[in-house]
Scaffold this motif. Structure first.
Motif, PDB file in Angstrom:
ATOM      1  N   ALA A  96     -42.430 -43.158   7.266  1.00  0.00           N
ATOM      2  CA  ALA A  96     -43.201 -42.719   8.438  1.00  0.00           C
ATOM      3  C   ALA A  96     -44.517 -43.471   8.554  1.00  0.00           C
ATOM      4  O   ALA A  96     -45.229 -43.674   7.564  1.00  0.00           O
ATOM      5  N   ILE A  97     -44.831 -43.932   9.754  1.00  0.00           N
ATOM      6  CA  ILE A  97     -46.109 -44.607  10.042  1.00  0.00           C
ATOM      7  C   ILE A  97     -46.661 -44.038  11.336  1.00  0.00           C
ATOM      8  O   ILE A  97     -45.924 -43.436  12.135  1.00  0.00           O
ATOM      9  N   PRO A  98     -47.957 -44.203  11.606  1.00  0.00           N
ATOM     10  CA  PRO A  98     -48.537 -43.757  12.871  1.00  0.00           C
ATOM     11  C   PRO A  98     -47.888 -44.477  14.045  1.00  0.00           C
ATOM     12  O   PRO A  98     -47.293 -45.553  13.886  1.00  0.00           O
ATOM     13  N   HIS A  99     -47.989 -43.897  15.210  1.00  0.00           N
ATOM     14  CA  HIS A  99     -47.420 -44.507  16.414  1.00  0.00           C
ATOM     15  C   HIS A  99     -48.031 -45.915  16.589  1.00  0.00           C
ATOM     16  O   HIS A  99     -49.275 -46.086  16.531  1.00  0.00           O
ATOM     17  N   PRO A 100     -47.170 -46.931  16.786  1.00  0.00           N
ATOM     18  CA  PRO A 100     -47.666 -48.336  16.898  1.00  0.00           C
ATOM     19  C   PRO A 100     -48.753 -48.520  17.940  1.00  0.00           C
ATOM     20  O   PRO A 100     -49.666 -49.340  17.760  1.00  0.00           O
ATOM     21  N   GLU A 101     -48.734 -47.757  19.007  1.00  0.00           N
ATOM     22  CA  GLU A 101     -49.725 -47.927  20.081  1.00  0.00           C
ATOM     23  C   GLU A 101     -51.089 -47.409  19.652  1.00  0.00           C
ATOM     24  O   GLU A 101     -52.099 -47.691  20.302  1.00  0.00           O
ATOM     25  N   ASN A 102     -51.111 -46.627  18.586  1.00  0.00           N
ATOM     26  CA  ASN A 102     -52.400 -46.110  18.102  1.00  0.00           C
ATOM     27  C   ASN A 102     -53.020 -47.032  17.058  1.00  0.00           C
ATOM     28  O   ASN A 102     -54.038 -46.715  16.482  1.00  0.00           O
TER      29      ASN A 102
END
Length: 283
Positions: free
Chosen positions: A277-283
C-alpha cells in the motif's frame, strides 16, 4: 408479504415447454401453485393449459428481446396479480473449441444464457421489491462452476450468470427477495438433443481424439428429480445462494474448488508480495 402454505405461489418460468422447465412447471402446478410458462414454442404446453385452466397461462416469448420480456412480465402480473417465484431456466448449448466459434455462435450463447436472465430479472424486480418478497432462481450448470474442453463459451455464459446473480442476491436481500443459483448435473433433456456444434477445425483433432478416450461414468437422471429438489428449495425460509443438483457433479465441484484453493495456497507468497500500500499517486 409472508407466504403461507395455504397461499398459492405464482411462478414465472422461462423455457417452460421442455426439459427441466417443463418438469418445473408440472411440479408447481401439481403442488397447487399458479404458473406463467414462457417459451419460444408454446405448442407443447397446450395440454397443460387444458388441464389447469385457471392456474396456468402460457405465453410465447423470446427472452433475448428485452422489450418483449418486460411486456410479458407485466402481462403475467396482470393475469395472476403477483409473482412469487421466477425461474430463469431457458438456455442452449453450443460446443466446440474456443478458436472454432464464430461471432454469431458466441452471441447466440451469451444472449440466451446470460442476457435473457438479466432481462427477466430486471423486469420482475420492481414488483418483487414493492411486495418485499419473492425468489429468483437462476438455472446455471456444473458448467458454471468448472469448464472443460469444448465448453468454453457455454461456461462463459454460465460464469457470467453466476457472477451477476451473486451480486444481485446481495442487492435485493434488503427487500426480502431471495436469489438462488441452481447448478444441475446431467438430466435427460433436449438441451443435449438440440445441442449444436461449431465447425470442426482439423488442428484440434488430437484434442478430440484424446477426449474420446476418456471414460464418463456419469448417468443422467430424469428431470423430475430436479423438479422435486426445486420445490424443496422454494419452500425453505432461508434458501441458499447456490444449490448443486446431482452426486456426480457435487463431487466434481468440491474437487475443483479444493484444487483452486491448493493453487492459491501454493502461490500465496507471490500473491502477497504483489501488494504494498502507498499513498494515492496524485497526492
Amino acid at each position: 408479504m409472508k407466504q403461507t402454505k395455504s397461499t398459492p405461489r405464482v411462478w414465472f418460468i422461462t423455457g417452460a415447454s421442455s426439459g427441466l422447465g417443463l418438469e418445473f412447471t408440472k411440479a408447481a402446478l401439481s403442488s397447487g401453485d399458479k404458473v406463467v410458462g414462457v417459451a419460444r414454442n408454446i405448442a407443447p404446453l397446450t395440454e397443460l393449459e387444458k388441464r389447469y385452466k385457471t392456474t396456468f397461462k402460457s405465453v410465447k416469448l423470446d427472452i433475448t428481446e428485452r422489450v418483449s420480456v418486460f411486456e410479458v412480465v407485466e402481462e403475467a402480473i396482470n393475469h395472476f396479480g403477483k409473482l412469487d417465484v421466477v425461474v430463469n431456466n431457458a438456455g442452449n448449448m453450443v460446443l466446440g473449441m474456443v478458436e472454432e466459434f464464430t461471432e454469431g455462435d458466441i452471441k447466440q450463447q451469451i444472449e440466451t444464457n446470460f442476457y435473457g436472465a438479466v432481462w427477466v430479472s430486471q423486469a420482475v424486480l420492481p414488483h418483487l421489491r414493492k411486495q418485499k418478497s419473492g425468489h429468483i432462481i437462476q438455472i446455471s450448470s456444473i458448467g458454471g462452476i468448472l469448464a472443460g474442453p469444448m465448453t468454453g463459451i457455454y461456461s462463459a455464459s454460465k460464469f457470467a450468470l453466476e457472477g451477476f446473480s451473486e451480486a444481485l442476491a446481495q442487492e435485493v436481500s434488503h427487500f426480502g427477495v431471495h436469489v438462488s443459483i441452481v447448478e444441475p448435473g446431467g438430466y435427460w433433456t433436449n438441451l443435449y438433443t438440440n445441442m449444436q456444434f461449431t465447425t470442426i477445425h482439423e488442428g484440434y483433432n488430437p484434442v478430440r481424439e484424446f477426449l474420446e478416450t476418456q471414460n464418463d461414468e456419469s448417468k443422467d437422471s430424469h428431470p423430475k428429480e430436479a423438479a422435486t429438489a426445486l420445490l424443496k428449495l422454494i419452500h425453505n425460509e432461508k434458501p441458499p445462494l447456490r444449490l448443486i443438483l446431482g452426486s456426480h457433479v457435487f463431487d466434481a465441484a468440491i474437487e475443483h474448488e479444493l484444487s483452486k484453493v491448493k493453487t492459491w495456497k501454493d502461490w500465496e507468497t507471490v500473491s502477497r508480495s504483489a501488494e504494498k500500500a502507498i499513498p494515492h499517486p496524485e497526492n
